[in-house]
Every structure is written in structure tokens, then in C-alpha cells.
Design an enzyme around this catalytic site. Structure first.
Site, mmCIF file in Angstrom:
data_model
loop_
_atom_site.group_PDB
_atom_site.id
_atom_site.type_symbol
_atom_site.label_atom_id
_atom_site.label_comp_id
_atom_site.label_asym_id
_atom_site.label_seq_id
_atom_site.Cartn_x
_atom_site.Cartn_y
_atom_site.Cartn_z
ATOM 1 N N SER A 169 84.730 36.754 36.700
ATOM 2 C CA SER A 169 85.480 35.593 37.193
ATOM 3 C C SER A 169 85.214 35.397 38.674
ATOM 4 C CB SER A 169 86.982 35.807 36.969
ATOM 5 O OG SER A 169 87.719 34.949 37.823
ATOM 6 N N ASP A 317 82.388 26.518 32.212
ATOM 7 C CA ASP A 317 83.142 25.258 32.145
ATOM 8 C C ASP A 317 82.507 24.241 31.199
ATOM 9 O OD1 ASP A 317 85.025 26.229 33.884
ATOM 10 O OD2 ASP A 317 84.064 25.393 35.669
HETATM 11 C C1 S3P Z 1 85.693 28.589 39.471
HETATM 12 C C2 S3P Z 1 85.539 29.686 38.643
HETATM 13 C C3 S3P Z 1 85.671 29.631 37.179
HETATM 14 C C4 S3P Z 1 85.621 28.196 36.667
HETATM 15 C C5 S3P Z 1 86.460 27.253 37.489
HETATM 16 C C6 S3P Z 1 85.979 27.244 38.941
HETATM 17 C C7 S3P Z 1 85.533 28.765 40.931
HETATM 18 O O1 S3P Z 1 86.924 30.178 36.808
HETATM 19 O O2 S3P Z 1 86.030 28.130 35.314
HETATM 20 O O3 S3P Z 1 86.373 25.936 36.971
HETATM 21 O O4 S3P Z 1 85.398 27.753 41.653
HETATM 22 O O5 S3P Z 1 85.528 29.911 41.387
HETATM 23 P P1 S3P Z 1 87.106 31.761 36.504
HETATM 24 O O6 S3P Z 1 86.911 32.508 37.767
HETATM 25 O O7 S3P Z 1 88.516 31.885 35.990
HETATM 26 O O8 S3P Z 1 86.074 32.088 35.461
#
Ligand code: S3P
Length: 430
Positions: A169, A317
Site C-alpha cells: 500500500s 485502481d
Molecule cells: C494511493 C494508493 C492506493 C490507491 C489510491 C491512491 C496513493 O491506495 O488505491 O487510489 O496515492 O498513495 P492503497 O495504498 O490503499 O493501496
């Protein structure tokens, strides 16, 4: 937010377009620009609701941010220790990136702050950042023992972390890197697969000591960040809707200009090419530390594939729109290792399964993904967005190839990430 839209079948999408700026990079440009010494100029900032939540949060902490014509921002950076205590609760709206990254940043501040969000954000898990930040020395309270916003944070006095994240993440990684800026020494985050690395790239662009290594990244605390010029490329997650729309709609040829193709984000291109999609990257270049290209897409006969492992965070996403591509492919597509989809703006496995099934799609939900039998046809009918921008836009793409019009309820949420989506879709669909 209950705008209803009717999308008729399309005879093909043609022409050239650009999509609005990258959401993840836009958030980070405000955050690092505010923490830098001197001015930061941001070109191509995404004027979506999520990014406005971040912009407003920094204004509430005393940062002067001027909005100039043409999507340009001028940020008067206050330095690492120059933020002021917000005098009221900060509303992060629908934005997971805003609340999770700000939790990391607030953990480093010697003041008290409270972060909240809309009814969707207040259901999303926060312990994934709260627990490691607490072990660095922050004090954080939230509903459900710290799992749910509102979160109250008393920051300051952090020690560096060595954290093995159980999930890939970028929000968790970035929250810890932001907190790590305030600790003395190296903060290290490891993850099972590499998630998007915009924080690492932009921190390095602003002059921090960032050390990526296989399986993780370290950042040295107390850097002096220098204001810079940032060029935000078009968001590949927004371009993805037009890629799939052109691939599944016969008679289409689209050139999408100026799209960010950072390898930690370009899983959608690999997946669609493996499905047999005609996608070509043209004029590859680099803009303020991020790879950029133009993408040429032509309608193609797609086939079902198996998707899992390291490509999942690289396309995290895009799974709603990938499931639409799969519905129009020959054969079966299996998506696994994507349990994270259950805790996005909505449960995207459940939402896409119910909406595609409602139009006659053959979709089976699994705990960590979906199995989609490419029936190659969907009928028209009524569907809902579940309040999730990417579900609304994915169903609009499905509508282009449905047998009769699709009525999509609650479409106002697309302003979260893609202002102007409906107008752009209408324009290239003419
Ligand atoms: C993001 C990380 C992702 C993604 C979100 C944007 C970011 O989430 O799904 O739309 O900008 O760091 P996760 O870290 O929960 O995977």
C-alpha cells in the site's frame, strides 16, 4: 450527489485527448511543496474533490497556496517545522490518500489535530497506518480502537521505524515516510510487492535522502526540502477508462496524450496488452522525475487472462474497468490477490459483480478477486455507482458496448478524481 446519466451505445471513439492530472502526484505536490523551503510551482494540478481536500488541509495549517490560471499552483513552502496547528477538525472528504498520508504527517507535528471524512471514508480501515505510527511514538485515537475516523492525533517526539508492511500500500508506505521525515535517522518500510513510488520520487526531487532497495525503501529524517517546479502528468487511472472504452468499442482509435506511465502504475497497460489489446506507448519522456508517454489505442478483440501477484498493486485502481474489459473478452478472466479491492471507496469486488451481473454479465465474486466469463454482450438497464467514482466511470464504459442505453445513478462522485469526464466521453464518442 444523485445525478443520473443515460449513456447510449457508441459507434466508436476517435480523436486525441488529454486526461486531468494524476491524483496521487497532485496530493504529494501540495504536501512536499508545503514542507519545503521556498516556492513550489505545480503545473497540471488535478482540480478534483480529493485533491481540494488536501489543498484545504494545508491552508488550514497556515500554508499560502495561490491558484493561478491553467491549473497552476504556487505554494509558499513553510519548511519541515513550519506548519501551524489547525484550529478545527480537518475534513478529508472521500480521500483515503489525504487522511492516511496526513495521519503520518500529523504524527510528526508537535501539535494536536483531528482528521475526518465523508460517510464512505469513515468506514475505511485506518489501523494500517495508526499501528505503525503509534510504534514510532505518536498518540492516535479513533473509533473502534483507532480503526475508524475521526482520528485525533497528538504528534511529536518520533523515533525512526523499521516496518514490514503486510500489504502493498502506497498510502501506508507514504504515511510512514512522512512521519520518518520527523525522526532522527533512517526510517525503513518493506512491502510484499512494490506499490506506487510517487512519494519516493518526489521526496528525492525535493532533495531528501531516499534510498530504494529491492523489497523496500528508507528515508533519512530531518531533511532540508527545497521548493521545486512539479509537472503533473495525466492520470493513468483516468486514461484507463478511455483505453478500455476504445478497445471494446469497434471502430475506435484514440490518442491519449501526456499520461504518467510510472512502472509502479502501468500494470493496466501490461494487462490490456496481454488480453490482446492494441496499445502503443509513443514519445516516452520524463517530467520532474516521472515517466510520461502518449498512448495510442485501437479497438481490439480481447481474450480472458489470469491476473494476480505483483501486477495487482501496479493496477490496483483499474480493476473495476478491467472487469468491464473482461466482460467483453473471449474466455474467462480470473483476478486474484486483490483482496484490497474490498476496502476501497466501496467494496469494488461486490459492486462490480452486482452491477455487471445486473446487465447480464457472468461474474463470480471471490474473497480476493473475481472470475469473469466473457459473455461479450451486456444488455442496457439501470445501474448504480455505490458512491464510488471509479464504479460510475467503469459502468459508463460498459454502457458504450451494451445493447441499449445504460442509466447510471449517483454519478456526481466522478468529480472526486475526474472533473469533466462526461463531457470528454461525449466529445470523443461523437
Ligand atoms: C494511493 C494508493 C492506493 C490507491 C489510491 C491512491 C496513493 O491506495 O488505491 O487510489 O496515492 O498513495 P492503497 O495504498 O490503499 O493501496
Amino acid at each position: 450527489m444523485t445525478e443520473t446519466r443515460t449513456i447510449p451505445p457508441s459507434g466508436g471513439l476517435r480523436g486525441e485527448l488529454t486526461v486531468p492530472g494524476d491524483k496521487s502526484i497532485s496530493h504529494r505536490s501540495i504536501m512536499f511543496g508545503s514542507l519545503a523551503a521556498g516556492k513550489t510551482i505545480v503545473h497540471g494540478f488535478l482540480q478534483g474533490e480529493d485533491n481540494r481536500a488536501t489543498l484545504n488541509a494545508f491552508r488550514r495549517m497556515g500554508v499560502e497556496i495561490a491558484e493561478l490560471p491553467g491549473g497552476v499552483l504556487r505554494i509558499e513552502g513553510r519548511g519541515l517545522h513550519g506548519l501551524a496547528e489547525p484550529t478545527d477538525v480537518i475534513d478529508c472528504g472521500n480521500s483515503g490518500t489525504t487522511i492516511r498520508l496526513l495521519t503520518g504527517l500529523m504524527a510528526g507535528q508537535a501539535f494536536f489535530s483531528v482528521l475526518t471524512g465523508d460517510k464512505y471514508l469513515r468506514k475505511r480501515p485506518m489501523k494500517r497506518v495508526v499501528n505503525p505510527l503509534t510504534s514510532m511514538g505518536a498518540r492516535i485515537w479513533g473509533r473502534g480502537g483507532g480503526e475508524l475516523a475521526p482520528l485525533a492525533i497528538q504528534g511529536g517526539g518520533l523515533k525512526p521505524a523499521e516496518y514490514d508492511s503486510p500489504i502493498a500500500s502506497a498510502q501506508v508506505k507514504s504515511a510512514l515516510l512522512l512521519a520518518g521525515l520527523y525522526a532522527d535517522g533512517l526510517t525503513t518500510v518493506r512491502e510484499p510487492h512494490l506499490s506506487r513510488d510517487h512519494s519516493e520520487r518526489m521526496l528525492a526531487w525535493f532533495g531528501a535522502d531516499v534510498r530504494p532497495f529491492p523489497g523496500g525503501v528508507s528515508v533519512d529524517g530531518q531533511p532540508r526540502l527545497e521548493g521545486r517546479e512539479v509537472f503533473v502528468p495525466g492520470d493513468i487511472s483516468s486514461a484507463a477508462f478511455f483505453m478500455v472504452a476504445a478497445l471494446i468499442t469497434p471502430g475506435s482509435e484514440l490518442l491519449i496524450r501526456n499520461v504518467g506511465v510510472n512502472p509502479t502504475r502501468s500494470g493496466i497497460i501490461d494487462i490490456l496488452q496481454e488480453m490482446g489489446g492494441a496499445l502503443e506507448l509513443l514519445d516516452q519522456r520524463e517530467l520532474s522525475g516521472e515517466p510520461v508517454a502518449d498512448i495510442l489505442v485501437k479497438s481490439s478483440d480481447l481474450k480472458g487472462i489470469e491476473i494476480g501477484g505483483a501486477v495487482v498493486p501496479r493496477a490496483i485502481d483499474e480493476f473495476p474497468v478491467i472487469s468491464v474489459a473482461a466482460a467483453f473478452a473471449e474466455g474467462t478472466t480470473t483476478i486474484r490477490d486483490a483482496r484490497e479491492l474490498r476496502v476501497k471507496e466501496t467494496d469494488r469486488i461486490a459492486a462490480m459483480t452486482s452491477e455487471l451481473t445486473g446487465l447480464g454479465g457472468l461474474v463470480e465474486a471471490r474473497e480476493d478477486g473475481m472470475v469473469i466469463s466473457g459473455a461479450k454482450r451486456l444488455r442496457g438497464g439501470s445501474v448504480g455507482s455505490h458512491g464510488d467514482h471509479r464504479i460510475a466511470m467503469s459502468m459508463a464504459v460498459a454502457a458504450l458496448r451494451a445493447e441499449s442505453p445504460v442509466i447510471i445513478d449517483d454519478t456526481g462522485c466522478t468529480a472526486t478524481s475526474f472533473p469533466g469526464f462526461w463531457e470528454l466521453l461525449a466529445k470523443v464518442g461523437k
